[in-house]
Design an enzyme around this catalytic site. Structure first.
Site, PDB file in Angstrom:
ATOM      1  N   CYS A   1      -0.148   4.079   2.386  1.00  0.00           N
ATOM      2  CA  CYS A   1       0.157   3.776   3.790  1.00  0.00           C
ATOM      3  C   CYS A   1       1.662   3.857   4.047  1.00  0.00           C
ATOM      4  CB  CYS A   1      -0.380   2.400   4.167  1.00  0.00           C
ATOM      5  SG  CYS A   1      -2.187   2.277   4.067  1.00  0.00           S
TER       6      CYS A   1
ATOM      7  N   CYS B   1       0.851  -1.192   0.000  1.00  0.00           N
ATOM      8  CA  CYS B   1       0.000   0.000   0.000  1.00  0.00           C
ATOM      9  C   CYS B   1       0.888   1.244   0.000  1.00  0.00           C
ATOM     10  CB  CYS B   1      -0.929   0.011   1.211  1.00  0.00           C
ATOM     11  SG  CYS B   1      -1.997   1.482   1.260  1.00  0.00           S
TER      12      CYS B   1
END
Length: 181
Positions: A133, A130
């Site tokens: 993230c 991700c």
């Protein structure tokens, strides 16, 4: 089981993984808690039961019960967040402006220093791919005082643990044994 056991189980063609696992297990760039928690969270995120058991056995004596729980929680909550926010980032549009409406209370009260929890979340986010993230957690840990070298060490741990898990899964599927290299 231990890290040594994992190394023994790796096929000969994964010698680099054995060497990386050894050097990272003895790394002094991170605090003992940061290193141990990064290994544990990364093992859980790598989804291999043997790797998880071996790494938890190796590091549970280094971590307080609260820190062990926090490392597990980092893997759990990032398992949720990494999927959700990867979707938001990939699709963009309205979703970026909508509340997630997912409970993430552990992020606010992880039971350990916030910096350590963020570092473990960064490692798991790297494994789970991700980008949003990874960027967010990297920013928090750098602003919290960790150096680029410390961040890199955590991601090197994540990469190595994940590669060990994938290699052991592949070796088991193919019937490769350490001597078969």
């Amino acid at each position: 089981m231990s890290i040594e056991t994992l190394k023994e189980r790796l096929p000969d063609y994964a010698k680099d993984l054995k060497l990386n696992l050894s050097s990272l297990a003895n790394d002094i760039t991170l605090s003992p808690q940061q290193l141990a928690g990064t290994f544990v969270a990364s093992a859980i995120a790598s989804r291999n039961a043997d790797v998880t058991r071996a790494i938890v056995a190796e590091y549970e004596s280094v971590l307080s019960p609260q820190a062990l729980t926090a490392a597990k929680a980092a893997a759990a909550i990032m398992g949720l967040n990494n999927i959700y926010y990867r979707f938001v980032h990939m699709v963009e549009g309205d979703y970026a402006h909508m509340p997630a409406r997912l409970r993430m209370n552990v992020i606010g009260r992880p039971g350990v220093e916030k910096l350590d929890f963020e570092l473990w979340s960064l490692a798991v986010s790297a494994i789970n791919g991700c980008g949003m993230c990874v960027e967010s957690h990297e920013k928090v840990v750098r602003e919290g005082g960790l150096s680029a070298e410390q961040v890199q060490t955590a991601v090197r741990v994540a990469a190595t643990v994940h590669a060990v898990a994938a290699t052991l899964d592949g070796a088991a599927a193919l019937g490769d044994h350490p001597a078969a290299g």
